[in-house]
Design a protein around this motif. Structure first.
Motif, PDB file in Angstrom:
ATOM      1  N   GLU A   4       0.921  -1.118  -0.100  1.00 56.09           N
ATOM      2  CA  GLU A   4       0.118  -0.108  -0.271  1.00 56.09           C
ATOM      3  C   GLU A   4       0.788   1.389   0.050  1.00 56.09           C
ATOM      4  OE1 GLU A   4      -2.494  -0.360   3.440  1.00 56.09           O
ATOM      5  OE2 GLU A   4      -3.949  -1.722   2.323  1.00 56.09           O
ATOM      6  N   TRP A  73      -9.955   1.654   1.974  1.00 57.70           N
ATOM      7  CA  TRP A  73     -10.598   0.156   2.084  1.00 57.70           C
ATOM      8  C   TRP A  73     -11.642  -0.065   3.439  1.00 57.70           C
ATOM      9  CZ3 TRP A  73      -9.375  -2.918  -1.679  1.00 57.70           C
ATOM     10  CH2 TRP A  73      -8.136  -2.795  -2.801  1.00 57.70           C
ATOM     11  N   ASN A  76     -11.538  -4.696   6.609  1.00 56.46           N
ATOM     12  CA  ASN A  76     -11.478  -6.171   5.933  1.00 56.46           C
ATOM     13  C   ASN A  76     -12.199  -6.409   4.731  1.00 56.46           C
ATOM     14  OD1 ASN A  76     -10.374  -6.675   8.731  1.00 56.46           O
ATOM     15  ND2 ASN A  76     -12.041  -6.568   9.915  1.00 56.46           N
ATOM     16  N   TRP A  77     -12.868  -5.696   4.131  1.00 55.53           N
ATOM     17  CA  TRP A  77     -13.756  -6.008   3.093  1.00 55.53           C
ATOM     18  C   TRP A  77     -13.119  -5.699   1.852  1.00 55.53           C
ATOM     19  CZ3 TRP A  77     -17.637  -9.020   4.173  1.00 55.53           C
ATOM     20  CH2 TRP A  77     -18.064  -9.000   5.608  1.00 55.53           C
ATOM     21  N   GLY A  78     -13.047  -6.484   0.624  1.00 56.26           N
ATOM     22  CA  GLY A  78     -12.850  -6.081  -0.678  1.00 56.26           C
ATOM     23  C   GLY A  78     -13.973  -5.298  -1.338  1.00 56.26           C
ATOM     24  N   GLU A 121     -19.739 -10.477   0.002  1.00 57.44           N
ATOM     25  CA  GLU A 121     -18.709 -11.084   0.406  1.00 57.44           C
ATOM     26  C   GLU A 121     -18.566 -11.796   1.424  1.00 57.44           C
ATOM     27  OE1 GLU A 121     -13.817  -9.538   0.799  1.00 57.44           O
ATOM     28  OE2 GLU A 121     -15.568  -8.395   0.652  1.00 57.44           O
ATOM     29  N   TYR A 179     -17.697 -18.987  -1.566  1.00 57.19           N
ATOM     30  CA  TYR A 179     -16.317 -18.572  -1.112  1.00 57.19           C
ATOM     31  C   TYR A 179     -15.304 -19.757  -1.266  1.00 57.19           C
ATOM     32  CZ  TYR A 179     -12.485 -17.645   2.013  1.00 57.19           C
ATOM     33  OH  TYR A 179     -11.120 -17.553   2.533  1.00 57.19           O
ATOM     34  N   SER A 184     -12.762 -14.074  -5.405  1.00 52.02           N
ATOM     35  CA  SER A 184     -13.196 -12.756  -4.965  1.00 52.02           C
ATOM     36  C   SER A 184     -14.615 -12.527  -4.811  1.00 52.02           C
ATOM     37  CB  SER A 184     -12.840 -11.935  -6.310  1.00 52.02           C
ATOM     38  OG  SER A 184     -13.192 -12.588  -7.351  1.00 52.02           O
TER      39      SER A 184
END
Length: 406
Positions: A4, A73, A76-78, A121, A179, A184
């Motif tokens: 990052e 972000w 913890n989540w995409g 997700e 999952y 993804s």
């Protein structure tokens, strides 16, 4: 290790160069000559050359004013910050060793109105022990697992009702998402979404593995709702073959499944699933024609071909969704390597068939379709009298008729 910032990334410049030149990163396993996919992260030749030159020059920082703004972000989540997070009410205790049977937990949504889900997700707390999670949508009028406890983990063998014990391994309920390692989040086109009726429960089917350390898992599901009423509903279907036996030592064993679409649908993407002996997987359309003597035969149109990697069980989203007429015949083909040459093979001396544990095998070709919003999964499989395989074609099993997953 996150990349990052420049400070985090620079020490790995040589490893980055090696990975992109060998095309092991970014991970992508589809044959580039078959199909175009919206989520293909592959780098161009020019991009690879730029990274190689940067590494060769001792990874300079560049001008700070040209740096991209820091990306925010959701914790913890995409996906973007979920509108709702639904978590297992009770954590699942996991032993340090041994097989863990499929574990289920019913999670009430408490939705007072119907919901359309644009993104979703799965977020396991103990990711290292989660082989897969399948999240099913159980509408309020469904009889599936109705005698099962709510909000506590259970397995099929612990259910007191005989019908529930049998039904735990089979359901025609719609799948919200799947999952698996390397998968993804789901994100659908703006005009399409998954549907959760008011009053529904989510049923989490969890396949846990052990790794020498005991622990507990409390998996969560994050949902981002559609901002407007969609024009299409997304259904997750599958082509499955659970009748096969891979001989010991066979390095290229082939398993096939076929099915015809009972109604019109727009094909959105694919997610193949096998276990540790998985080698290749492909999806095709079967076009029936007649040869010079008038006998029926067929031609194959490839849609996707992947070199399968158990630790990167990716989805492949079509760059241009494909409209398919009712009666279109789809084919999924899987190849397995049960030889000593497969470094992931737990036992090349064993004949291997379908089974739930990782040392067994599976052949599941998930695929997503968009249909009118008025059509649910049960209605989709009501086949019009005029549709069916071409005359002279061998009968086939219906797509998505056996929703098993491991």
């Amino acid at each position: 290790m996150p990349f990052e910032s420049y400070e985090q990334t620079r020490p790995f410049s040589n490893a980055i160069r090696s990975a992109v030149e060998q095309k092991t990163m970014p991970p992508w396993f589809a044959d580039p000559h078959i199909g175009k996919f919206a989520n293909d992260p592959s780098l161009s030749t020019a991009e690879i050359a730029t990274l190689a030159a940067w590494s060769e020059a001792n990874a300079p920082a560049g001008d700070e004013k040209d740096a991209a703004p820091a990306k925010h972000w959701a914790e913890n989540w995409g996906i973007p910050e979920p509108d709702v997070v639904l978590s297992m009410p009770q954590a699942v205790p996991l032993p340090a060793s041994g097989d863990v049977p499929y574990t289920y937990e019913v999670v009430p949504t408490h939705f007072a109105e119907d919901r359309w889900v644009q993104m979703s997700e799965v977020l396991p707390r103990l990711r290292s022990n989660v082989h897969h999670a399948v999240v099913y949508i159980r509408p309020p009028d469904s009889a599936w697992l109705r005698h099962a406890p709510v909000g506590v983990p259970f397995t099929a063998s612990t259910l007191s009702d005989a019908d529930d014990r049998r039904a735990a391994h089979w359901t025609d309920s719609d799948i919200l998402l799947v999952y698996a390692p390397g998968s993804s989040p789901d994100a659908w086109p703006a005009e399409a979404a998954k549907f959760i009726p008011a009053g529904s429960d989510l049923v989490l089917q969890m396949h846990y593995t052990t790794n020498g350390h005991s622990g507990s898992d409390r998996t969560s599901v994050g949902l981002v709702f559609s901002r407007h009423a969609p024009s299409e509903r997304v259904l997750t279907l599958q082509l499955t073959n659970d009748h096969f036996l891979i001989p010991p030592g066979d390095s290229d064993f082939r398993v096939e499944a076929r099915g015809t679409l009972p109604n019109d649908a727009t094909l959105l993407g694919f997610m193949p699933h096998m276990h540790l002996r998985g080698k290749r997987f492909e999806y095709n359309i079967i076009h029936w024609i007649h040869d010079s003597s008038g006998k029926p035969t067929y031609e194959i149109e490839p849609l996707l071909s992947v070199n399968y990697h158990f630790h990167w069980q990716m989805s492949y989203r079509l760059a241009r969704p494909r409209f398919l007429k009712a009666g279109t015949e789809l084919q999924a083909v899987a190849w397995y390597d049960n030889s000593q040459k497969n470094p992931h093979n737990p036992d090349p001396s064993r004949a291997v068939g379908w089974g739930e544990q990782t040392y067994d095998e599976m052949m599941v070709g998930f695929f997503d379709v968009a249909v009118p919003t008025s059509m649910d999964k049960q209605r989709f499989f009501i086949r019009p009298k005029s549709s069916g395989p071409p005359r002279g074609a061998a009968p086939v099993r219906e797509c998505g008729s056996a929703p098993k997953f491991s």
